[in-house]
Write a protein that holds these residues in place. Structure first.
Motif, PDB file in Angstrom:
ATOM      1  N   ARG A   1      59.148   1.148  30.656  1.00 61.67           N
ATOM      2  CA  ARG A   1      59.707   0.738  29.369  1.00 61.67           C
ATOM      3  C   ARG A   1      60.723  -0.386  29.535  1.00 61.67           C
ATOM      4  O   ARG A   1      60.762  -1.332  28.744  1.00 61.67           O
ATOM      5  CB  ARG A   1      60.351   1.935  28.663  1.00 61.67           C
ATOM      6  CG  ARG A   1      59.353   2.894  28.027  1.00 61.67           C
ATOM      7  CD  ARG A   1      60.040   3.771  26.990  1.00 61.67           C
ATOM      8  NE  ARG A   1      61.082   4.588  27.612  1.00 61.67           N
ATOM      9  CZ  ARG A   1      60.887   5.795  28.114  1.00 61.67           C
ATOM     10  NH1 ARG A   1      59.674   6.319  28.086  1.00 61.67           N
ATOM     11  NH2 ARG A   1      61.888   6.480  28.643  1.00 61.67           N
ATOM     12  N   SER A   2      61.546  -0.269  30.587  1.00 64.72           N
ATOM     13  CA  SER A   2      62.544  -1.314  30.838  1.00 64.72           C
ATOM     14  C   SER A   2      61.874  -2.645  31.139  1.00 64.72           C
ATOM     15  O   SER A   2      62.308  -3.698  30.661  1.00 64.72           O
ATOM     16  CB  SER A   2      63.439  -0.912  32.009  1.00 64.72           C
ATOM     17  OG  SER A   2      64.182   0.244  31.703  1.00 64.72           O
ATOM     18  N   ARG A   3      60.799  -2.607  31.916  1.00 67.24           N
ATOM     19  CA  ARG A   3      60.086  -3.838  32.242  1.00 67.24           C
ATOM     20  C   ARG A   3      59.426  -4.436  31.011  1.00 67.24           C
ATOM     21  O   ARG A   3      59.460  -5.658  30.804  1.00 67.24           O
ATOM     22  CB  ARG A   3      59.049  -3.593  33.337  1.00 67.24           C
ATOM     23  CG  ARG A   3      58.381  -4.871  33.848  1.00 67.24           C
ATOM     24  CD  ARG A   3      57.501  -4.597  35.043  1.00 67.24           C
ATOM     25  NE  ARG A   3      58.258  -4.064  36.167  1.00 67.24           N
ATOM     26  CZ  ARG A   3      58.978  -4.817  36.996  1.00 67.24           C
ATOM     27  NH1 ARG A   3      59.033  -6.133  36.819  1.00 67.24           N
ATOM     28  NH2 ARG A   3      59.628  -4.261  37.997  1.00 67.24           N
ATOM     29  N   VAL A   4      58.813  -3.593  30.198  1.00 68.64           N
ATOM     30  CA  VAL A   4      58.179  -4.074  28.964  1.00 68.64           C
ATOM     31  C   VAL A   4      59.227  -4.702  28.049  1.00 68.64           C
ATOM     32  O   VAL A   4      59.006  -5.779  27.471  1.00 68.64           O
ATOM     33  CB  VAL A   4      57.440  -2.930  28.250  1.00 68.64           C
ATOM     34  CG1 VAL A   4      57.010  -3.357  26.838  1.00 68.64           C
ATOM     35  CG2 VAL A   4      56.227  -2.486  29.054  1.00 68.64           C
ATOM     36  N   ASP A   5      60.376  -4.054  27.916  1.00 71.45           N
ATOM     37  CA  ASP A   5      61.455  -4.607  27.083  1.00 71.45           C
ATOM     38  C   ASP A   5      61.954  -5.935  27.641  1.00 71.45           C
ATOM     39  O   ASP A   5      62.251  -6.869  26.882  1.00 71.45           O
ATOM     40  CB  ASP A   5      62.618  -3.621  27.003  1.00 71.45           C
ATOM     41  CG  ASP A   5      62.278  -2.381  26.186  1.00 71.45           C
ATOM     42  OD1 ASP A   5      61.306  -2.443  25.404  1.00 71.45           O
ATOM     43  OD2 ASP A   5      62.983  -1.365  26.339  1.00 71.45           O
ATOM     44  N   PHE A   6      62.028  -6.014  28.967  1.00 66.22           N
ATOM     45  CA  PHE A   6      62.483  -7.251  29.608  1.00 66.22           C
ATOM     46  C   PHE A   6      61.503  -8.390  29.357  1.00 66.22           C
ATOM     47  O   PHE A   6      61.901  -9.497  28.970  1.00 66.22           O
ATOM     48  CB  PHE A   6      62.648  -7.013  31.112  1.00 66.22           C
ATOM     49  CG  PHE A   6      62.862  -8.271  31.907  1.00 66.22           C
ATOM     50  CD1 PHE A   6      64.042  -8.980  31.808  1.00 66.22           C
ATOM     51  CD2 PHE A   6      61.869  -8.743  32.760  1.00 66.22           C
ATOM     52  CE1 PHE A   6      64.236 -10.148  32.544  1.00 66.22           C
ATOM     53  CE2 PHE A   6      62.053  -9.894  33.496  1.00 66.22           C
ATOM     54  CZ  PHE A   6      63.242 -10.603  33.390  1.00 66.22           C
ATOM     55  N   VAL A   7      60.219  -8.133  29.565  1.00 68.82           N
ATOM     56  CA  VAL A   7      59.197  -9.163  29.338  1.00 68.82           C
ATOM     57  C   VAL A   7      59.191  -9.592  27.873  1.00 68.82           C
ATOM     58  O   VAL A   7      59.100 -10.789  27.561  1.00 68.82           O
ATOM     59  CB  VAL A   7      57.807  -8.653  29.771  1.00 68.82           C
ATOM     60  CG1 VAL A   7      56.711  -9.627  29.346  1.00 68.82           C
ATOM     61  CG2 VAL A   7      57.760  -8.438  31.287  1.00 68.82           C
ATOM     62  N   ARG A   8      59.308  -8.626  26.975  1.00 69.32           N
ATOM     63  CA  ARG A   8      59.373  -8.966  25.547  1.00 69.32           C
ATOM     64  C   ARG A   8      60.580  -9.851  25.261  1.00 69.32           C
ATOM     65  O   ARG A   8      60.485 -10.825  24.503  1.00 69.32           O
ATOM     66  CB  ARG A   8      59.446  -7.685  24.712  1.00 69.32           C
ATOM     67  CG  ARG A   8      59.467  -7.953  23.198  1.00 69.32           C
ATOM     68  CD  ARG A   8      59.658  -6.690  22.394  1.00 69.32           C
ATOM     69  NE  ARG A   8      58.562  -5.752  22.610  1.00 69.32           N
ATOM     70  CZ  ARG A   8      58.705  -4.554  23.160  1.00 69.32           C
ATOM     71  NH1 ARG A   8      59.901  -4.155  23.567  1.00 69.32           N
ATOM     72  NH2 ARG A   8      57.676  -3.759  23.299  1.00 69.32           N
ATOM     73  N   SER A   9      61.702  -9.531  25.880  1.00 65.94           N
ATOM     74  CA  SER A   9      62.912 -10.327  25.673  1.00 65.94           C
ATOM     75  C   SER A   9      62.737 -11.753  26.181  1.00 65.94           C
ATOM     76  O   SER A   9      63.163 -12.717  25.527  1.00 65.94           O
ATOM     77  CB  SER A   9      64.094  -9.655  26.383  1.00 65.94           C
ATOM     78  OG  SER A   9      65.289 -10.385  26.171  1.00 65.94           O
ATOM     79  N   VAL A  10      62.095 -11.903  27.341  1.00 69.37           N
ATOM     80  CA  VAL A  10      61.844 -13.249  27.888  1.00 69.37           C
ATOM     81  C   VAL A  10      61.028 -14.074  26.902  1.00 69.37           C
ATOM     82  O   VAL A  10      61.364 -15.235  26.605  1.00 69.37           O
ATOM     83  CB  VAL A  10      61.113 -13.162  29.244  1.00 69.37           C
ATOM     84  CG1 VAL A  10      60.647 -14.554  29.684  1.00 69.37           C
ATOM     85  CG2 VAL A  10      62.013 -12.561  30.310  1.00 69.37           C
ATOM     86  N   TYR A  11      59.970 -13.487  26.355  1.00 67.95           N
ATOM     87  CA  TYR A  11      59.106 -14.250  25.456  1.00 67.95           C
ATOM     88  C   TYR A  11      59.754 -14.482  24.092  1.00 67.95           C
ATOM     89  O   TYR A  11      59.460 -15.484  23.430  1.00 67.95           O
ATOM     90  CB  TYR A  11      57.744 -13.575  25.329  1.00 67.95           C
ATOM     91  CG  TYR A  11      56.887 -13.799  26.551  1.00 67.95           C
ATOM     92  CD1 TYR A  11      56.501 -15.084  26.921  1.00 67.95           C
ATOM     93  CD2 TYR A  11      56.485 -12.754  27.378  1.00 67.95           C
ATOM     94  CE1 TYR A  11      55.746 -15.321  28.050  1.00 67.95           C
ATOM     95  CE2 TYR A  11      55.726 -12.969  28.515  1.00 67.95           C
ATOM     96  CZ  TYR A  11      55.364 -14.260  28.847  1.00 67.95           C
ATOM     97  OH  TYR A  11      54.615 -14.497  29.977  1.00 67.95           O
ATOM     98  N   LEU A  12      60.645 -13.596  23.685  1.00 71.68           N
ATOM     99  CA  LEU A  12      61.408 -13.855  22.464  1.00 71.68           C
ATOM    100  C   LEU A  12      62.341 -15.045  22.667  1.00 71.68           C
ATOM    101  O   LEU A  12      62.465 -15.905  21.789  1.00 71.68           O
ATOM    102  CB  LEU A  12      62.205 -12.612  22.056  1.00 71.68           C
ATOM    103  CG  LEU A  12      61.406 -11.477  21.416  1.00 71.68           C
ATOM    104  CD1 LEU A  12      62.300 -10.253  21.199  1.00 71.68           C
ATOM    105  CD2 LEU A  12      60.799 -11.921  20.087  1.00 71.68           C
ATOM    106  N   TRP A  13      62.998 -15.093  23.820  1.00 70.02           N
ATOM    107  CA  TRP A  13      63.818 -16.262  24.152  1.00 70.02           C
ATOM    108  C   TRP A  13      62.952 -17.528  24.162  1.00 70.02           C
ATOM    109  O   TRP A  13      63.358 -18.575  23.629  1.00 70.02           O
ATOM    110  CB  TRP A  13      64.458 -16.074  25.526  1.00 70.02           C
ATOM    111  CG  TRP A  13      65.758 -15.341  25.530  1.00 70.02           C
ATOM    112  CD1 TRP A  13      65.939 -13.993  25.601  1.00 70.02           C
ATOM    113  CD2 TRP A  13      67.071 -15.916  25.482  1.00 70.02           C
ATOM    114  NE1 TRP A  13      67.275 -13.691  25.600  1.00 70.02           N
ATOM    115  CE2 TRP A  13      67.992 -14.851  25.538  1.00 70.02           C
ATOM    116  CE3 TRP A  13      67.555 -17.215  25.425  1.00 70.02           C
ATOM    117  CZ2 TRP A  13      69.369 -15.050  25.517  1.00 70.02           C
ATOM    118  CZ3 TRP A  13      68.930 -17.423  25.406  1.00 70.02           C
ATOM    119  CH2 TRP A  13      69.818 -16.354  25.439  1.00 70.02           C
ATOM    120  N   LEU A  14      61.783 -17.438  24.755  1.00 71.99           N
ATOM    121  CA  LEU A  14      60.904 -18.599  24.855  1.00 71.99           C
ATOM    122  C   LEU A  14      60.459 -19.067  23.472  1.00 71.99           C
ATOM    123  O   LEU A  14      60.480 -20.278  23.178  1.00 71.99           O
ATOM    124  CB  LEU A  14      59.688 -18.256  25.716  1.00 71.99           C
ATOM    125  CG  LEU A  14      58.713 -19.402  26.022  1.00 71.99           C
ATOM    126  CD1 LEU A  14      59.407 -20.523  26.770  1.00 71.99           C
ATOM    127  CD2 LEU A  14      57.518 -18.877  26.824  1.00 71.99           C
TER     128      LEU A  14
END
Length: 226
Positions: A15-28
């Motif tokens: 879950r932490s990794r999924v949230d992290f990846v989602r956050s990266v793409y939201l920033w992008l």
């Protein structure tokens, strides 16, 4: 009980990794939105700066872009300053992309611009899917990327200083290849890292690669007809 704790730990890690990846793409995606605003503002920014800096407009914008990139890199973990720095860099990059697009369109029409935009999207989707599906570690591309980016950077400076149009096209080809490799490497690193505290840094790296691919493709597709 140990199995249950292990499963819960793995689940929380996923879950932490999924949230992290989602956050990266939201920033992008946020960076793309700000860059689009910069591109729309490009004619007005150029009109305001030309009377002040004249023929040095390109160098002023390059200096502003490089400075904001260094600023964004240095504060990428320091909220909320990282948002301001990231926004300044992506806006400046959007202004430059907008000016380049207008220059190319004035000689070759907007077709090369739209093609470059579409091809950049295809490259992004293809390499992202490759990294997600294969789950491979692409860090072996490190040396190739470092050499390619060095050639791209110094070659671009030489082409600007000496007005070498043909050489500029060659450097654009190198940039597309090197930045595509970096995009694959960064995406792979994002999926494998255990440090989830730097989504802004990963988004910044992805944005820089995509920006350079887009600019280089525009130059390749429209450069000879300008």
């Amino acid at each position: 009980m140990e199995f249950q704790r292990s499963w819960q730990g793995a689940s929380e890690g996923t879950r932490s990794r999924v949230d992290f990846v989602r956050s990266v793409y939201l920033w992008l995606m946020g960076g793309f939105a700000v860059a689009a605003l910069g591109a729309v503002s490009a004619p007005f920014v150029a009109r305001a700066l030309v009377p002040v800096v004249g023929q040095y407009l390109g160098w002023v914008l390059f200096g502003a872009q490089f400075g904001t990139l260094m600023f964004a890199s240095s504060v990428r973990r320091r909220a909320p300053l990282n948002k301001l720095a990231y926004g300044l860099f992506t806006f400046t990059s959007g202004v430059i992309a907008g000016i380049v697009a207008l220059v190319i369109a004035s000689g070759a029409g907007f077709t090369p611009v739209f093609l470059a935009f579409g091809l950049t999207g295809v490259v992004f989707m293809t390499l992202t899917i490759t990294a997600f599906v294969t789950k491979k570690d692409f860090s072996f591309l490190r040396n190739f990327v470092i050499v390619g980016i060095a050639v791209m950077f110094f070659g671009s400076l030489a082409a600007m200083i000496f007005h070498l149009q043909t050489f500029s096209l060659v450097i654009s080809g190198v940039a597309v290849i090197a930045c595509s490799a970096k995009l694959l490497w960064d995406t792979s690193a994002m999926l494998r890292t255990n440090d989830f505290g730097d989504p802004a840094g990963f988004a910044l790296s992805l944005f820089v690669s995509l920006y350079n691919i887009f600019i280089s493709l525009m130059n390749l597709l429209g450069g000879r007809r300008r």
